[in-house]
Scaffold this motif. Structure first.
Motif, PDB file in Angstrom:
ATOM      1  N   GLY A 152       0.791  -1.222   0.000  1.00  0.00           N
ATOM      2  CA  GLY A 152       0.000   0.000   0.000  1.00  0.00           C
ATOM      3  C   GLY A 152       0.822   1.270   0.000  1.00  0.00           C
ATOM      4  N   LYS A 182      -6.875   6.913   4.824  1.00  0.00           N
ATOM      5  CA  LYS A 182      -7.226   5.890   3.836  1.00  0.00           C
ATOM      6  C   LYS A 182      -6.738   4.512   4.286  1.00  0.00           C
ATOM      7  N   HIS A 183      -5.490   4.456   4.775  1.00  0.00           N
ATOM      8  CA  HIS A 183      -4.949   3.177   5.243  1.00  0.00           C
ATOM      9  C   HIS A 183      -5.684   2.695   6.491  1.00  0.00           C
ATOM     10  N   ASN A 215      -8.867   1.243   5.525  1.00  0.00           N
ATOM     11  CA  ASN A 215      -8.605  -0.009   4.808  1.00  0.00           C
ATOM     12  C   ASN A 215      -8.048  -1.077   5.761  1.00  0.00           C
ATOM     13  N   ILE A 246      -4.652   0.122  -1.274  1.00  0.00           N
ATOM     14  CA  ILE A 246      -6.046   0.567  -1.263  1.00  0.00           C
ATOM     15  C   ILE A 246      -6.703   0.042  -2.543  1.00  0.00           C
TER      16      ILE A 246
END
Length: 68
Positions: A7, A17-18, A21, A27
């Motif tokens: 990622g 975002k991570h 996720n 992602i």
């Protein structure tokens, strides 16, 4: 790096975002997605260049997101 590939380096800009996720890797990646060792090495070197302020920002973001 996770079940969904590489990622990339987690930075203050990519942290949310991570986190969303669940730090599973890329992602929107596919399970079992492969990556080169050269790319992994590049990301590790980027990590060593993070500043104290960047690390502190990510620490604060973790605390904030876990308190939601």
């Amino acid at each position: 790096m996770g079940d969904y590939g590489l990622g990339g380096l987690v930075t203050p800009d990519t942290f949310r975002k991570h986190y969303n996720n669940r730090f599973r890797g890329k992602i929107n990646g596919a399970r079992g997605e492969s990556f080169s060792l050269e790319n992994l090495e590049k990301e590790i070197h980027k990590g060593f260049n993070l500043t104290f302020q960047e690390l502190q920002m990510m620490s604060n973001q973790t605390i904030t997101l876990q308190n939601i």
